[in-house]
Design a protein around this motif. Structure first.
Motif, PDB file in Angstrom:
ATOM      1  N   GLY A   1       7.167 -32.609   8.172  1.00 45.78           N
ATOM      2  CA  GLY A   1       8.241 -33.385   8.774  1.00 45.78           C
ATOM      3  C   GLY A   1       8.808 -34.430   7.845  1.00 45.78           C
ATOM      4  N   GLY A   2      10.090 -34.759   8.043  1.00 49.20           N
ATOM      5  CA  GLY A   2      10.736 -35.782   7.243  1.00 49.20           C
ATOM      6  C   GLY A   2      11.124 -35.281   5.868  1.00 49.20           C
ATOM      7  N   ASP A   3      12.001 -35.984   5.203  1.00 50.62           N
ATOM      8  CA  ASP A   3      12.459 -35.588   3.880  1.00 50.62           C
ATOM      9  C   ASP A   3      11.422 -35.959   2.829  1.00 50.62           C
ATOM     10  OD1 ASP A   3      14.773 -34.589   4.859  1.00 50.62           O
ATOM     11  OD2 ASP A   3      15.943 -36.420   4.530  1.00 50.62           O
ATOM     12  N   MET A   4      11.313 -35.108   1.811  1.00 49.41           N
ATOM     13  CA  MET A   4      10.422 -35.408   0.689  1.00 49.41           C
ATOM     14  C   MET A   4      11.023 -36.530  -0.145  1.00 49.41           C
ATOM     15  SD  MET A   4       9.405 -31.563  -0.545  1.00 49.41           S
ATOM     16  CE  MET A   4       8.401 -32.141  -1.909  1.00 49.41           C
ATOM     17  N   LYS A   5      10.174 -37.456  -0.564  1.00 46.70           N
ATOM     18  CA  LYS A   5      10.624 -38.549  -1.414  1.00 46.70           C
ATOM     19  C   LYS A   5      10.255 -38.244  -2.857  1.00 46.70           C
ATOM     20  CE  LYS A   5      10.238 -42.132   2.137  1.00 46.70           C
ATOM     21  NZ  LYS A   5       9.623 -43.424   2.508  1.00 46.70           N
ATOM     22  N   LYS A   6      11.018 -38.818  -3.756  1.00 49.64           N
ATOM     23  CA  LYS A   6      10.761 -38.594  -5.172  1.00 49.64           C
ATOM     24  C   LYS A   6       9.946 -39.751  -5.733  1.00 49.64           C
ATOM     25  CE  LYS A   6      12.964 -37.115  -9.438  1.00 49.64           C
ATOM     26  NZ  LYS A   6      14.181 -36.552 -10.027  1.00 49.64           N
ATOM     27  N   ALA A   7       8.926 -39.419  -6.509  1.00 48.63           N
ATOM     28  CA  ALA A   7       8.096 -40.449  -7.126  1.00 48.63           C
ATOM     29  C   ALA A   7       8.907 -41.258  -8.132  1.00 48.63           C
ATOM     30  CB  ALA A   7       6.901 -39.802  -7.820  1.00 48.63           C
ATOM     31  N   ASN A   8       8.525 -42.514  -8.328  1.00 50.87           N
ATOM     32  CA  ASN A   8       9.216 -43.377  -9.294  1.00 50.87           C
ATOM     33  C   ASN A   8       9.078 -42.824 -10.701  1.00 50.87           C
ATOM     34  OD1 ASN A   8       9.962 -45.209  -7.282  1.00 50.87           O
ATOM     35  ND2 ASN A   8       8.076 -46.388  -7.510  1.00 50.87           N
ATOM     36  N   ALA A   9      10.132 -42.994 -11.482  1.00 55.32           N
ATOM     37  CA  ALA A   9      10.137 -42.496 -12.855  1.00 55.32           C
ATOM     38  C   ALA A   9       9.023 -43.149 -13.673  1.00 55.32           C
ATOM     39  CB  ALA A   9      11.493 -42.759 -13.505  1.00 55.32           C
ATOM     40  N   ILE A  10       8.461 -42.372 -14.596  1.00 57.82           N
ATOM     41  CA  ILE A  10       7.413 -42.865 -15.477  1.00 57.82           C
ATOM     42  C   ILE A  10       8.018 -43.089 -16.858  1.00 57.82           C
ATOM     43  CG2 ILE A  10       5.182 -42.349 -16.527  1.00 57.82           C
ATOM     44  CD1 ILE A  10       4.736 -40.415 -14.128  1.00 57.82           C
TER      45      ILE A  10
ATOM     46  N   GLU B   1       2.525 -33.994  -6.225  1.00 62.93           N
ATOM     47  CA  GLU B   1       1.687 -34.596  -5.196  1.00 62.93           C
ATOM     48  C   GLU B   1       2.155 -34.123  -3.830  1.00 62.93           C
ATOM     49  OE1 GLU B   1       1.070 -38.851  -5.595  1.00 62.93           O
ATOM     50  OE2 GLU B   1       1.890 -38.754  -7.620  1.00 62.93           O
ATOM     51  N   PRO B   2       1.281 -34.175  -2.834  1.00 63.61           N
ATOM     52  CA  PRO B   2       1.655 -33.724  -1.491  1.00 63.61           C
ATOM     53  C   PRO B   2       2.867 -34.471  -0.950  1.00 63.61           C
ATOM     54  CG  PRO B   2      -0.713 -34.056  -1.641  1.00 63.61           C
ATOM     55  CD  PRO B   2      -0.127 -34.607  -2.898  1.00 63.61           C
ATOM     56  N   GLY B   3       3.883 -33.729  -0.535  1.00 61.98           N
ATOM     57  CA  GLY B   3       5.052 -34.315   0.111  1.00 61.98           C
ATOM     58  C   GLY B   3       5.932 -35.149  -0.771  1.00 61.98           C
ATOM     59  N   ILE B   4       5.757 -35.071  -2.092  1.00 64.31           N
ATOM     60  CA  ILE B   4       6.530 -35.908  -3.009  1.00 64.31           C
ATOM     61  C   ILE B   4       7.129 -35.060  -4.117  1.00 64.31           C
ATOM     62  CG2 ILE B   4       6.421 -37.817  -4.669  1.00 64.31           C
ATOM     63  CD1 ILE B   4       4.132 -38.983  -3.054  1.00 64.31           C
ATOM     64  N   ILE B   5       8.413 -35.279  -4.414  1.00 64.69           N
ATOM     65  CA  ILE B   5       9.046 -34.605  -5.549  1.00 64.69           C
ATOM     66  C   ILE B   5       8.527 -35.260  -6.821  1.00 64.69           C
ATOM     67  CG2 ILE B   5      11.250 -34.123  -6.698  1.00 64.69           C
ATOM     68  CD1 ILE B   5      12.567 -34.258  -3.945  1.00 64.69           C
ATOM     69  N   PRO B   6       8.102 -34.466  -7.815  1.00 62.01           N
ATOM     70  CA  PRO B   6       7.526 -35.053  -9.047  1.00 62.01           C
ATOM     71  C   PRO B   6       8.454 -36.058  -9.709  1.00 62.01           C
ATOM     72  CG  PRO B   6       7.169 -32.689  -8.998  1.00 62.01           C
ATOM     73  CD  PRO B   6       8.086 -32.998  -7.849  1.00 62.01           C
TER      74      PRO B   6
END
Length: 340
Positions: A154-163, A225-230
């Motif tokens: 459920g819900g939209d996938m969020k993108k992890a902060n840039a490294i 990661e689970p539920g997160i865009i790399p």
């Protein structure tokens, strides 16, 4: 205009078979409908089919040749599009490389199973609960349950902060341009939903004239990661100190010290540029302390204006003698003060 398969698959037009396979796998793991929340399922299905079609065309030498020549229209219709209007009144009629060719797209699930299923030794259905011609969420499927737990519900996938990582560069590299290879290790999900570590070499092309703070981004090269865009991996150019030159915007600055005698009688500088050339700079006029001599177009390349450079600025300092004898003072008064 037709579909740009290269852009869809995030590869360049010279991409190898291995490049295509790696990019397809990365994108398929992100957009597979079973690995996306319900609210995003329709978008994911469309993206997944698009990615699969792009891989199908570019991984097949015959399809790719026709696509490169005539685009999506020529590939799917089997006809050569008419030539674009031009100032010339004559043109040669183009011939389709294979008149008998008929475009037959492969099923998206077949491509997915072929690439991911082969990694598990051919055992089991690596597609999870993606069934032929239809995407559905089957909670009774153990593979699906594992996949769901990895990618969230459920819900939209969020993108992890840039490294961000600093990329130290010498002034010579920023002047001439260079290629740097950076090794990264990241966690990815394989076709079964398990995590494995992948090592990659990222090639960074340093363009002549790039400045400190310039950012080079590699999209979605971070850990999955689970539920997160790399996350995006970002390299930030950092400039190493140079023994001779200091950069000031697009200009190069160098400090030179001369004696009082040289300031009054003249001096010739022999300078070595950052690309190894020699510059001869003669000083014929009397030089005052703190004067700056400017040599046009011998500074740093201007990245946004190819062929142009900033200036080379030579800052001159005059070194005075620490003491003078009586005889030296007398001679100076005689020469400079008009004493007879």
């Amino acid at each position: 205009m037709g579909v740009d398969y290269y852009n869809i698959l995030k590869v360049n037009r010279n991409a190898s078979e291995d490049d295509l396979r790696k990019s397809y796998k990365r994108l398929a793991m992100i957009w597979h409908p079973d690995k996306n929340p319900t609210a995003r399922r329709t978008e994911a299905e469309a993206k997944f089919k698009q990615i699969s079609e792009a891989y199908d065309v570019l991984s097949d030498p015959q399809k790719r040749q026709i696509y490169d020549l005539y685009g999506e229209e020529g590939l799917k219709s089997g006809q050569c599009p008419p030539p674009s209007p031009s100032t010339s009144r004559h043109y040669f009629q183009r011939q389709h490389p294979n008149p008998s060719f008929r475009f037959k797209p492969r099923d998206a699930d077949d491509i997915y199973e072929e690439l991911f299923g082969s990694e598990s030794g051919g055992g089991g259905n690596e597609r999870g609960n993606y069934s032929r011609g239809h995407f559905r969420n089957n909670t009774n499927n153990s593979s699906s349950s594992s996949s769901s737990s990895y990618f969230g519900n459920g819900g939209d996938m969020k993108k992890a902060n840039a490294i961000e990582n600093l990329l130290p560069c010498s002034l010579e590299e920023l002047y001439k341009g260079a290629k740097k290879k950076m090794k990264i290790c990241r966690n990815i999900f394989d076709g079964t939903g398990k995590v494995r570590t992948l090592e990659e070499i990222l090639t960074i092309e340093i363009k002549p004239g790039w400045k400190k703070g310039t950012k080079i981004t590699f999209p979605e090269k971070g850990n999955q990661e689970p539920g997160i865009i790399p996350a995006d991996i970002v390299f930030v150019v950092d400039e190493k100190p140079h023994a001779t030159y200091v950069r000031d915007g697009n200009d190069l600055v160098i400090k030179q010290e001369i004696t009082l005698l040289e300031a009054l009688t003249g001096k010739t500088f022999d300078l070595t540029t950052l690309d190894g050339r020699n510059i001869v700079l003669p000083l014929t006029d009397i030089v005052k302390p703190g004067v700056e001599v400017v040599v046009p177009n011998e500074g740093m390349p201007i990245s946004k204006e190819p062929g142009k450079k900033g200036n080379l600025r030579v800052k001159i300092d005059v070194r005075y003698p620490s003491r003078l004898t009586s005889e030296q003072k007398f001679e100076l008064r005689r020469v400079l003060g008009g004493v007879s």
